[in-house]
Design a protein around this motif. Structure first.
Motif, PDB file in Angstrom:
ATOM      1  N   PRO A 184       0.820  -1.215   0.000  1.00  0.00           N
ATOM      2  CA  PRO A 184       0.000   0.000   0.000  1.00  0.00           C
ATOM      3  C   PRO A 184       0.847   1.255   0.000  1.00  0.00           C
ATOM      4  N   LEU A 185       0.319   2.285  -0.599  1.00  0.00           N
ATOM      5  CA  LEU A 185       1.042   3.540  -0.798  1.00  0.00           C
ATOM      6  C   LEU A 185       0.880   4.456   0.411  1.00  0.00           C
ATOM      7  N   GLY A 186       1.968   5.123   0.788  1.00  0.00           N
ATOM      8  CA  GLY A 186       1.933   6.121   1.856  1.00  0.00           C
ATOM      9  C   GLY A 186       2.459   7.439   1.340  1.00  0.00           C
ATOM     10  N   ILE A 187       1.620   8.466   1.334  1.00  0.00           N
ATOM     11  CA  ILE A 187       1.991   9.769   0.783  1.00  0.00           C
ATOM     12  C   ILE A 187       2.275  10.755   1.912  1.00  0.00           C
ATOM     13  N   PHE A 188       3.451  11.362   1.853  1.00  0.00           N
ATOM     14  CA  PHE A 188       3.740  12.540   2.662  1.00  0.00           C
ATOM     15  C   PHE A 188       3.587  13.730   1.727  1.00  0.00           C
ATOM     16  N   ALA A 189       2.553  14.526   1.923  1.00  0.00           N
ATOM     17  CA  ALA A 189       2.310  15.703   1.096  1.00  0.00           C
ATOM     18  C   ALA A 189       3.042  16.895   1.694  1.00  0.00           C
ATOM     19  N   ILE A 190       3.617  17.726   0.838  1.00  0.00           N
ATOM     20  CA  ILE A 190       4.459  18.818   1.300  1.00  0.00           C
ATOM     21  C   ILE A 190       3.675  19.835   2.129  1.00  0.00           C
ATOM     22  N   ASN A 191       2.362  19.903   1.930  1.00  0.00           N
ATOM     23  CA  ASN A 191       1.499  20.726   2.774  1.00  0.00           C
ATOM     24  C   ASN A 191       0.076  20.182   2.710  1.00  0.00           C
ATOM     25  N   ASP A 192      -0.812  20.763   3.496  1.00  0.00           N
ATOM     26  CA  ASP A 192      -2.169  20.229   3.590  1.00  0.00           C
ATOM     27  C   ASP A 192      -2.986  20.443   2.322  1.00  0.00           C
ATOM     28  N   TYR A 193      -2.646  21.454   1.536  1.00  0.00           N
ATOM     29  CA  TYR A 193      -3.384  21.682   0.294  1.00  0.00           C
ATOM     30  C   TYR A 193      -3.053  20.609  -0.742  1.00  0.00           C
ATOM     31  N   ILE A 194      -1.796  20.211  -0.783  1.00  0.00           N
ATOM     32  CA  ILE A 194      -1.430  19.093  -1.656  1.00  0.00           C
ATOM     33  C   ILE A 194      -2.040  17.801  -1.126  1.00  0.00           C
ATOM     34  N   ALA A 195      -2.068  17.627   0.187  1.00  0.00           N
ATOM     35  CA  ALA A 195      -2.717  16.451   0.781  1.00  0.00           C
ATOM     36  C   ALA A 195      -4.191  16.407   0.407  1.00  0.00           C
ATOM     37  N   PHE A 196      -4.841  17.576   0.407  1.00  0.00           N
ATOM     38  CA  PHE A 196      -6.251  17.655   0.009  1.00  0.00           C
ATOM     39  C   PHE A 196      -6.416  17.205  -1.440  1.00  0.00           C
ATOM     40  N   MET A 197      -5.511  17.624  -2.311  1.00  0.00           N
ATOM     41  CA  MET A 197      -5.569  17.206  -3.713  1.00  0.00           C
ATOM     42  C   MET A 197      -5.461  15.690  -3.830  1.00  0.00           C
ATOM     43  N   VAL A 198      -4.604  15.094  -2.980  1.00  0.00           N
ATOM     44  CA  VAL A 198      -4.401  13.640  -3.035  1.00  0.00           C
ATOM     45  C   VAL A 198      -5.671  12.905  -2.615  1.00  0.00           C
ATOM     46  N   VAL A 199      -6.279  13.281  -1.488  1.00  0.00           N
ATOM     47  CA  VAL A 199      -7.474  12.557  -1.025  1.00  0.00           C
ATOM     48  C   VAL A 199      -8.650  12.798  -1.972  1.00  0.00           C
ATOM     49  N   LYS A 200      -8.698  13.984  -2.577  1.00  0.00           N
ATOM     50  CA  LYS A 200      -9.775  14.267  -3.542  1.00  0.00           C
ATOM     51  C   LYS A 200      -9.616  13.412  -4.802  1.00  0.00           C
ATOM     52  N   ALA A 201      -8.365  13.304  -5.285  1.00  0.00           N
ATOM     53  CA  ALA A 201      -8.110  12.466  -6.458  1.00  0.00           C
ATOM     54  C   ALA A 201      -8.358  10.996  -6.141  1.00  0.00           C
ATOM     55  N   ALA A 202      -7.989  10.569  -4.935  1.00  0.00           N
ATOM     56  CA  ALA A 202      -8.218   9.176  -4.538  1.00  0.00           C
ATOM     57  C   ALA A 202      -9.705   8.850  -4.522  1.00  0.00           C
ATOM     58  N   ALA A 203     -10.523   9.784  -4.038  1.00  0.00           N
ATOM     59  CA  ALA A 203     -11.975   9.570  -4.006  1.00  0.00           C
ATOM     60  C   ALA A 203     -12.526   9.434  -5.426  1.00  0.00           C
ATOM     61  N   LYS A 204     -12.048  10.273  -6.321  1.00  0.00           N
ATOM     62  CA  LYS A 204     -12.493  10.208  -7.715  1.00  0.00           C
ATOM     63  C   LYS A 204     -12.132   8.871  -8.349  1.00  0.00           C
ATOM     64  N   LEU A 205     -10.964   8.326  -7.976  1.00  0.00           N
ATOM     65  CA  LEU A 205     -10.469   7.078  -8.559  1.00  0.00           C
ATOM     66  C   LEU A 205     -10.901   5.840  -7.765  1.00  0.00           C
ATOM     67  N   HIS A 206     -11.693   6.062  -6.714  1.00  0.00           N
ATOM     68  CA  HIS A 206     -12.179   4.969  -5.857  1.00  0.00           C
ATOM     69  C   HIS A 206     -11.036   4.197  -5.195  1.00  0.00           C
ATOM     70  N   ILE A 207     -10.024   4.942  -4.758  1.00  0.00           N
ATOM     71  CA  ILE A 207      -8.914   4.361  -4.004  1.00  0.00           C
ATOM     72  C   ILE A 207      -9.179   4.624  -2.527  1.00  0.00           C
ATOM     73  N   ALA A 208      -9.293   3.553  -1.750  1.00  0.00           N
ATOM     74  CA  ALA A 208      -9.698   3.686  -0.347  1.00  0.00           C
ATOM     75  C   ALA A 208      -8.600   4.326   0.499  1.00  0.00           C
ATOM     76  N   VAL A 209      -8.985   5.356   1.236  1.00  0.00           N
ATOM     77  CA  VAL A 209      -8.086   6.028   2.190  1.00  0.00           C
ATOM     78  C   VAL A 209      -8.651   5.815   3.593  1.00  0.00           C
ATOM     79  N   PRO A 210      -7.859   5.278   4.538  1.00  0.00           N
ATOM     80  CA  PRO A 210      -6.416   5.021   4.479  1.00  0.00           C
ATOM     81  C   PRO A 210      -6.030   3.579   4.143  1.00  0.00           C
ATOM     82  N   GLN A 211      -7.016   2.727   3.796  1.00  0.00           N
ATOM     83  CA  GLN A 211      -6.711   1.310   3.615  1.00  0.00           C
ATOM     84  C   GLN A 211      -5.690   1.066   2.501  1.00  0.00           C
ATOM     85  N   LYS A 212      -5.963   1.601   1.325  1.00  0.00           N
ATOM     86  CA  LYS A 212      -5.080   1.379   0.182  1.00  0.00           C
ATOM     87  C   LYS A 212      -4.055   2.501   0.024  1.00  0.00           C
ATOM     88  N   LEU A 213      -4.416   3.674   0.505  1.00  0.00           N
ATOM     89  CA  LEU A 213      -3.562   4.850   0.371  1.00  0.00           C
ATOM     90  C   LEU A 213      -3.676   5.681   1.648  1.00  0.00           C
TER      91      LEU A 213
END
Length: 244
Positions: A149-178
């Motif tokens: 499973p992938l673990g992302i350290f985002a450089i700030n919370d706005y980039i982290a927001f982009m990651v969780v938003k993209a994951a939701a669009k792609l149906h990637i489960a957070v935090p199980q898969k990402l």
């Protein structure tokens, strides 16, 4: 109070105005590591927040960005994730310190041969966090099929927001898969879905200490010795990365 929205040219214009007004003290959170040399030479009562020192004569207060990055990266590694750092296109001194903390932790804690290849830079700045990003989506699609499973350290919370938003669009489960850890503890981290685990900066402490330094110097014929203060950070656990 002058809000430059991290625009270099707007910042320069504000600083010229402040120079003309001959203000007694300035606290600067800068969009760049350099600053108006004329202003600095005229006014010794300047405190910089979150920037790399340019000389021994500067008052600087900053969060421990390096330690925060180490903490976030170590959590991801300990959780058995494949660690990646996602950056925006900007490269301020806090960004560089956080990047060094991430890479150094990979070197110490993993057998990854090329830690620099685990740093992924987006083609946007953080203020474009509401926009969809094809490059980010392609990255997540590529790595979501990995057995680890992938673990992302985002450089700030706005980039982290982009990651969780993209994951939701792609149906990637957070935090199980990402899993995702941000930095700053900005308000968006607490209203995102899922809410974002992040590194908290004590901005109140930073501001109080900056004001204290100014008050110590204003009215003094000889300024006090320049101070370099590093404020501690703390992990705030939310839904995008669960505490082990």
């Amino acid at each position: 109070m002058c809000n430059t929205e991290r625009d270099y040219f707007q910042e320069e214009n504000y600083l010229k105005v402040l120079k003309e007004l001959m203000v007694e003290g300035i606290i600067i959170i800068s969009a760049t590591d350099s600053i108006n040399a004329d202003l600095a030479s005229q006014n010794k009562n300047i405190v910089y927040i979150d920037r790399a020192p340019q000389s021994d004569n500067e008052n600087i207060i900053k969060s421990d960005h390096y330690a925060g990055a180490q903490k976030a990266t170590n959590e991801i590694i300990t959780d058995g994730r494949d660690p990646y750092l996602i950056l925006s296109k900007t490269n301020y001194s806090p960004t560089r310190e956080r990047t060094h903390g991430f890479i150094d932790t990979l070197k110490k804690k993993t057998n990854i041969k090329n830690p620099e290849k685990h740093v992924f830079r987006l083609n946007v700045s953080s203020n474009q966090y509401l926009e969809e990003n094809t490059l980010l989506e392609e990255f997540l699609i590529e790595h979501s099929s990995d057995p680890q499973p992938l673990g992302i350290f985002a450089i700030n919370d706005y980039i982290a927001f982009m990651v969780v938003k993209a994951a939701a669009k792609l149906h990637i489960a957070v935090p199980q898969k990402l899993s995702v850890i941000g930095f700053d503890d900005a308000s968006i981290a607490n209203i995102a879905t899922p809410t974002i685990t992040t590194i908290h900066q004590n901005t109140t402490l930073l501001a109080e200490q900056a004001v204290d330094i100014l008050l110590q110097n204003i009215g003094q014929s000889t300024p006090t010795e320049p101070q370099k203060i590093i404020a501690p950070i703390a992990m705030v656990y939310r839904e995008s990365f669960l505490k082990n």
